[in-house]
Design a protein around this motif. Structure first.
Motif, PDB file in Angstrom:
ATOM      1  N   GLY A   1       0.810  -1.211   0.000  1.00  0.00           N
ATOM      2  CA  GLY A   1       0.000   0.000   0.000  1.00  0.00           C
ATOM      3  C   GLY A   1       0.842   1.259   0.000  1.00  0.00           C
ATOM      4  N   ALA A   2       2.069   1.148   0.522  1.00  0.00           N
ATOM      5  CA  ALA A   2       2.993   2.287   0.544  1.00  0.00           C
ATOM      6  C   ALA A   2       3.931   2.277  -0.665  1.00  0.00           C
ATOM      7  CB  ALA A   2       3.812   2.263   1.828  1.00  0.00           C
ATOM      8  N   SER A   3       3.624   1.406  -1.631  1.00  0.00           N
ATOM      9  CA  SER A   3       4.399   1.291  -2.879  1.00  0.00           C
ATOM     10  C   SER A   3       5.804   0.743  -2.680  1.00  0.00           C
ATOM     11  CB  SER A   3       4.470   2.644  -3.601  1.00  0.00           C
ATOM     12  OG  SER A   3       3.159   3.077  -3.946  1.00  0.00           O
ATOM     13  N   ALA A   4       6.039   0.038  -1.563  1.00  0.00           N
ATOM     14  CA  ALA A   4       7.312  -0.659  -1.382  1.00  0.00           C
ATOM     15  C   ALA A   4       7.269  -1.965  -2.173  1.00  0.00           C
ATOM     16  CB  ALA A   4       7.554  -0.946   0.095  1.00  0.00           C
ATOM     17  N   ARG A   5       8.430  -2.473  -2.574  1.00  0.00           N
ATOM     18  CA  ARG A   5       8.505  -3.721  -3.329  1.00  0.00           C
ATOM     19  C   ARG A   5       8.659  -4.890  -2.363  1.00  0.00           C
ATOM     20  NH1 ARG A   5      12.756  -4.068  -7.749  1.00  0.00           N
ATOM     21  NH2 ARG A   5      11.599  -5.983  -8.115  1.00  0.00           N
ATOM     22  N   GLY A   6       7.583  -5.253  -1.715  1.00  0.00           N
ATOM     23  CA  GLY A   6       7.603  -6.355  -0.765  1.00  0.00           C
ATOM     24  C   GLY A   6       7.490  -7.704  -1.465  1.00  0.00           C
ATOM     25  N   ILE A   7       8.253  -8.680  -0.975  1.00  0.00           N
ATOM     26  CA  ILE A   7       8.232 -10.036  -1.544  1.00  0.00           C
ATOM     27  C   ILE A   7       8.319 -11.039  -0.395  1.00  0.00           C
ATOM     28  CG2 ILE A   7       9.369 -11.694  -3.074  1.00  0.00           C
ATOM     29  CD1 ILE A   7      10.673  -9.281  -4.503  1.00  0.00           C
ATOM     30  N   PHE A   8       7.360 -11.948  -0.314  1.00  0.00           N
ATOM     31  CA  PHE A   8       7.427 -13.018   0.667  1.00  0.00           C
ATOM     32  C   PHE A   8       8.546 -14.006   0.304  1.00  0.00           C
ATOM     33  CE2 PHE A   8       2.731 -12.234   1.320  1.00  0.00           C
ATOM     34  CZ  PHE A   8       2.799 -11.944   2.670  1.00  0.00           C
ATOM     35  N   VAL A   9       9.193 -14.557   1.319  1.00  0.00           N
ATOM     36  CA  VAL A   9      10.106 -15.685   1.140  1.00  0.00           C
ATOM     37  C   VAL A   9       9.648 -16.782   2.083  1.00  0.00           C
ATOM     38  CG1 VAL A   9      12.468 -16.534   1.267  1.00  0.00           C
ATOM     39  CG2 VAL A   9      12.040 -14.175   0.551  1.00  0.00           C
ATOM     40  N   LEU A  10       9.237 -17.915   1.514  1.00  0.00           N
ATOM     41  CA  LEU A  10       8.769 -19.033   2.333  1.00  0.00           C
ATOM     42  C   LEU A  10       9.987 -19.767   2.884  1.00  0.00           C
ATOM     43  CD1 LEU A  10       6.148 -20.243   3.288  1.00  0.00           C
ATOM     44  CD2 LEU A  10       6.079 -21.660   1.234  1.00  0.00           C
ATOM     45  N   ASN A  11      10.135 -19.736   4.199  1.00  0.00           N
ATOM     46  CA  ASN A  11      11.335 -20.249   4.856  1.00  0.00           C
ATOM     47  C   ASN A  11      11.002 -21.494   5.685  1.00  0.00           C
ATOM     48  OD1 ASN A  11      14.093 -20.159   5.492  1.00  0.00           O
ATOM     49  ND2 ASN A  11      13.729 -18.960   7.350  1.00  0.00           N
ATOM     50  N   ARG A  12      12.003 -22.390   5.786  1.00  0.00           N
ATOM     51  CA  ARG A  12      11.858 -23.640   6.544  1.00  0.00           C
ATOM     52  C   ARG A  12      10.640 -24.427   6.055  1.00  0.00           C
ATOM     53  NH1 ARG A  12      12.796 -20.019  11.757  1.00  0.00           N
ATOM     54  NH2 ARG A  12      15.056 -19.768  11.599  1.00  0.00           N
ATOM     55  N   ALA A  13      10.548 -24.529   4.758  1.00  0.00           N
ATOM     56  CA  ALA A  13       9.376 -25.135   4.127  1.00  0.00           C
ATOM     57  C   ALA A  13       9.652 -26.576   3.708  1.00  0.00           C
ATOM     58  CB  ALA A  13       8.963 -24.315   2.909  1.00  0.00           C
ATOM     59  N   ASN A  14       8.587 -27.349   3.626  1.00  0.00           N
ATOM     60  CA  ASN A  14       8.659 -28.736   3.166  1.00  0.00           C
ATOM     61  C   ASN A  14       7.571 -28.932   2.114  1.00  0.00           C
ATOM     62  OD1 ASN A  14       8.656 -31.501   2.740  1.00  0.00           O
ATOM     63  ND2 ASN A  14       8.755 -32.040   4.912  1.00  0.00           N
ATOM     64  N   ARG A  15       7.982 -29.060   0.866  1.00  0.00           N
ATOM     65  CA  ARG A  15       7.026 -29.190  -0.247  1.00  0.00           C
ATOM     66  C   ARG A  15       6.091 -30.390  -0.093  1.00  0.00           C
ATOM     67  NH1 ARG A  15       7.548 -27.135  -5.495  1.00  0.00           N
ATOM     68  NH2 ARG A  15       9.085 -25.455  -5.688  1.00  0.00           N
ATOM     69  N   ARG A  16       6.549 -31.406   0.623  1.00  0.00           N
ATOM     70  CA  ARG A  16       5.783 -32.655   0.689  1.00  0.00           C
ATOM     71  C   ARG A  16       4.616 -32.596   1.677  1.00  0.00           C
ATOM     72  NH1 ARG A  16      10.880 -36.579   1.485  1.00  0.00           N
ATOM     73  NH2 ARG A  16      11.444 -34.787   2.792  1.00  0.00           N
ATOM     74  N   THR A  17       4.523 -31.522   2.441  1.00  0.00           N
ATOM     75  CA  THR A  17       3.426 -31.413   3.392  1.00  0.00           C
ATOM     76  C   THR A  17       2.247 -30.668   2.767  1.00  0.00           C
ATOM     77  OG1 THR A  17       4.251 -29.329   4.307  1.00  0.00           O
ATOM     78  CG2 THR A  17       5.046 -31.371   5.325  1.00  0.00           C
ATOM     79  N   LYS A  18       1.070 -30.977   3.241  1.00  0.00           N
ATOM     80  CA  LYS A  18      -0.138 -30.309   2.746  1.00  0.00           C
ATOM     81  C   LYS A  18      -0.110 -28.827   3.090  1.00  0.00           C
ATOM     82  CE  LYS A  18      -5.191 -30.464   2.884  1.00  0.00           C
ATOM     83  NZ  LYS A  18      -6.382 -31.133   3.461  1.00  0.00           N
ATOM     84  N   SER A  19       0.468 -28.503   4.253  1.00  0.00           N
ATOM     85  CA  SER A  19       0.497 -27.106   4.695  1.00  0.00           C
ATOM     86  C   SER A  19       1.300 -26.224   3.746  1.00  0.00           C
ATOM     87  CB  SER A  19       1.086 -27.008   6.106  1.00  0.00           C
ATOM     88  OG  SER A  19       2.424 -27.474   6.120  1.00  0.00           O
ATOM     89  N   TYR A  20       2.272 -26.816   3.047  1.00  0.00           N
ATOM     90  CA  TYR A  20       3.107 -26.024   2.141  1.00  0.00           C
ATOM     91  C   TYR A  20       2.256 -25.357   1.064  1.00  0.00           C
ATOM     92  CZ  TYR A  20       6.208 -24.905  -1.728  1.00  0.00           C
ATOM     93  OH  TYR A  20       6.831 -24.260  -2.751  1.00  0.00           O
ATOM     94  N   SER A  21       1.481 -26.151   0.341  1.00  0.00           N
ATOM     95  CA  SER A  21       0.685 -25.584  -0.748  1.00  0.00           C
ATOM     96  C   SER A  21      -0.420 -24.677  -0.218  1.00  0.00           C
ATOM     97  CB  SER A  21       0.082 -26.707  -1.607  1.00  0.00           C
ATOM     98  OG  SER A  21      -0.704 -27.571  -0.823  1.00  0.00           O
ATOM     99  N   THR A  22      -0.958 -25.003   0.952  1.00  0.00           N
ATOM    100  CA  THR A  22      -2.005 -24.166   1.549  1.00  0.00           C
ATOM    101  C   THR A  22      -1.475 -22.779   1.877  1.00  0.00           C
ATOM    102  OG1 THR A  22      -3.116 -26.093   2.497  1.00  0.00           O
ATOM    103  CG2 THR A  22      -3.629 -23.947   3.464  1.00  0.00           C
ATOM    104  N   ILE A  23      -0.314 -22.748   2.560  1.00  0.00           N
ATOM    105  CA  ILE A  23       0.280 -21.467   2.944  1.00  0.00           C
ATOM    106  C   ILE A  23       0.758 -20.707   1.716  1.00  0.00           C
ATOM    107  CG2 ILE A  23       2.163 -20.376   4.220  1.00  0.00           C
ATOM    108  CD1 ILE A  23      -0.124 -21.533   5.962  1.00  0.00           C
TER     109      ILE A  23
END
Length: 216
Positions: free
Chosen positions: A138-160
């Motif tokens: 909203g303030a025009s900053a270039r924000g980018i999420f980085v998914l950290n400590r992630a495990n692709r094989r879990t259901k929570s990964y794709s949900t988050i």
């Protein structure tokens, strides 16, 4: 003009310092002149830099990574000191609880080239980081999420992942939970400094993303 990468999140323990030092290590291994700024009272990034300085005695050729520590209220003075080194890249590690330091963090976001917002694949982290990302965008900053400590094989990964993408941009490469990160940090190193690191490609990829997004 130095590129400024800001690591910011209202949630503690999401990996701001870990990502900061590994971006610095990958960048310096790529031949870039780098400086870190540690604005967190815990001084995690500064302490790592001091360990690295000691490690350089035993590891000839290990690139120097200077880190300036300062209170958040003195970020402008710290940034001027860092810019005086004429680096290609400045990485800034910040304290959590941005709600208590909104004016300072907002001002930092204004001068940053990009703002990386680490988030672990947990609903609590999404609840905390999503409002902050909305404020950044909203303030025009270039924000980018980085998914950290992630495990692709879990259901929570794709949900988050889906929930984060609904709020803002997401780095296309997630950072798994890697023992090599902690092993390297304990020696004042980044994963990029380890000659036989199995996870080096992960941080090479993160650096490539950061370099592309910032024009480095």
């Amino acid at each position: 003009m130095s590129v400024i990468v800001l690591l910011s999140s209202p949630k503690g323990g999401v990996g701001k310092s870990s990502l900061s030092r590994n971006i610095l290590a990958s960048a310096v291994q790529a031949g870039k002149r780098v400086v870190g700024i540690d604005l967190d009272q815990q001084s995690t990034l500064k302490t790592w830099s001091e360990r690295r300085e000691r490690a350089r005695v035993a590891i000839p050729g290990l690139p120097l990574i200077p880190v300036f520590a300062a209170p958040l209220s003195s970020w402008r003075e710290a940034l001027k000191k860092a810019q005086a080194e004429n680096p290609d890249l400045i990485v800034i590690d910040t304290p959590p609880s941005v709600e208590q330091n909104t004016p300072a963090i907002a001002s930092l976001s204004d001068v940053a080239t990009i703002v990386l917002v680490p988030c672990q694949p947990m609903q609590d982290d999404v609840d905390s980081t999503a409002p902050w990302m909305r404020k950044l965008l909203g303030a025009s900053a270039r924000g980018i999420f980085v998914l950290n400590r992630a495990n692709r094989r879990t259901k929570s990964y794709s949900t988050i992942q889906t929930k984060l993408l609904a709020v803002g941009p997401l780095c296309p490469l997630e950072i798994p939970h890697l023992e090599e990160i902690h092993f390297a940090a304990g020696k004042g190193l980044g994963v990029a400094d380890l000659s036989k690191a199995t996870s080096r490609e992960t941080f090479d990829g993160l650096w490539s993303f950061v370099a592309r997004e910032t024009g480095l």
